[in-house]
Write a protein that holds these residues in place. Structure first.
Motif, PDB file in Angstrom:
ATOM      1  N   THR A 113       0.860  -1.174   0.000  1.00 23.45           N
ATOM      2  CA  THR A 113       0.000   0.000   0.000  1.00 23.45           C
ATOM      3  C   THR A 113       0.900   1.229   0.000  1.00 23.45           C
ATOM      4  OG1 THR A 113      -1.723  -1.148   1.252  1.00 23.45           O
ATOM      5  CG2 THR A 113      -1.827   1.251   1.205  1.00 23.45           C
ATOM      6  N   THR A 169      -3.887  -1.189  -4.102  1.00 25.04           N
ATOM      7  CA  THR A 169      -2.708  -1.921  -3.629  1.00 25.04           C
ATOM      8  C   THR A 169      -1.914  -2.416  -4.834  1.00 25.04           C
ATOM      9  OG1 THR A 169      -4.001  -3.967  -3.477  1.00 25.04           O
ATOM     10  CG2 THR A 169      -3.790  -2.634  -1.478  1.00 25.04           C
ATOM     11  N   LYS A 181       3.602   0.428   2.991  1.00 25.50           N
ATOM     12  CA  LYS A 181       3.307  -0.599   3.992  1.00 25.50           C
ATOM     13  C   LYS A 181       3.090  -1.941   3.304  1.00 25.50           C
ATOM     14  CE  LYS A 181       1.183   2.364   7.511  1.00 25.50           C
ATOM     15  NZ  LYS A 181      -0.032   2.602   8.348  1.00 25.50           N
ATOM     16  N   SER A 241       1.004  -5.087   3.170  1.00 26.98           N
ATOM     17  CA  SER A 241      -0.350  -5.425   3.618  1.00 26.98           C
ATOM     18  C   SER A 241      -0.524  -6.903   3.948  1.00 26.98           C
ATOM     19  CB  SER A 241      -1.362  -5.035   2.535  1.00 26.98           C
ATOM     20  OG  SER A 241      -1.279  -3.653   2.249  1.00 26.98           O
ATOM     21  N   SER A 260       1.488  -6.154  11.725  1.00 27.11           N
ATOM     22  CA  SER A 260       1.246  -4.797  11.241  1.00 27.11           C
ATOM     23  C   SER A 260       2.509  -3.935  11.226  1.00 27.11           C
ATOM     24  CB  SER A 260       0.183  -4.113  12.117  1.00 27.11           C
ATOM     25  OG  SER A 260       0.608  -4.068  13.474  1.00 27.11           O
TER      26      SER A 260
END
Length: 265
Positions: free
Chosen positions: A55, A92, A142, A144, A163
């Motif tokens: 992302t 994404t 990030k 995902s 995360s």
């Protein structure tokens, strides 16, 4: 009577010796005083690999300037009669087998082997020519789908998402409630597939505090952690219900024999 007492004493001795051995196998970091903390190491950062889902968000002082780089998609939430409701989210990017993503305006970007920070810096440099000279964009990347699986002799086997993009083997075990008392601390297996598709198996001894310097101490995305059962669990599994009943029957007979002898004395 004396034979019975001797038998019971023998069983008790064996159980005591086994419990002493088990107690030595259970604690983590048994040699913590011997660990060399001066070994130079870098802070761990996960590397982007094929099949990762990224992302990517670009922020600028002028929101319109970042719009071309923040593609959104709409997904249906519900349908009531002829009216549908949708939720918007960021597009994404799937890293293909060659480590490439297709990013808006820029085109193909090879991100394989980069850390998240390195990927952010590369994208920032690529989009700068399309922005005004006064802009200083902030790029956030990030992963995902950073997932880890833990199974075997643990309290709650599970696959979970990380995360933060950073987790070590002890933190992964904590996520599933730690090992059971039957888990082997000296032979925890890490199953990993590298960026080229090669599968690797690596064993960790969690009783040895030096694992903090092991390259497999920190887990990568899609790692699988397997905790092997110890010999006690294996023996218990080999004993069926009938065997358990037989031992129970022998115990009852011994107790009755002792009671009868005491009455007749």
């Amino acid at each position: 009577m004396k034979k019975n007492i001797a038998f019971v004493a023998l069983v008790a001795s064996v159980m005591l010796l086994n419990s002493c051995q088990v107690s030595k196998d259970v604690p983590y970091f048994q040699n913590i005083d011997e660990v060399n903390y001066n070994v130079p190491t870098e802070l761990y950062d996960a590397k982007i690999m094929p099949k990762d889902i990224l992302t990517i968000t670009v922020s600028t002082s002028d929101p319109k300037a970042a719009t071309p780089f923040n593609l959104t998609i709409s997904e249906p939430l519900s349908v009531t009669g002829r009216v549908s409701s949708y939720a918007s989210g960021l597009q994404t990017y799937l890293v293909d087998n060659e480590g490439v993503i297709v990013y808006p305006v820029i085109g193909k970007l090879n991100v394989k082997g980069l850390t998240v920070r390195e990927c952010e810096e590369m994208i920032k440099q690529k989009i700068m020519p399309y922005l005004s000279a006064s802009e200083n964009p902030v790029v956030t990347v990030k992963m995902s789908n950073f997932k880890v699986s833990v199974f075997g002799e643990v309290a709650h086997p599970n696959t979970f998402t990380v995360s933060t993009g950073k987790i070590n083997v002890l933190e992964a075990l904590a996520e599933v409630g730690d090992m059971t008392i039957y888990g082997r601390r000296d032979n925890v297996t890490i199953m990993r597939e590298d960026a080229n598709g090669k599968k690797v198996f690596h064993q960790l001894d969690l009783r040895d505090a030096n694992i903090i310097n092991d390259p497999y101490f920190y887990l990568q995305q899609n790692d699988v952690v397997y905790v092997e059962p110890n010999k006690v669990k294996a023996r218990n599994s080999a004993i069926g219900t009938s065997t358990t009943l037989a031992f129970s029957g022998v115990s009852v007979l011994i107790s009755l024999s002792s009671l009868i002898v005491n009455i007749l004395r």
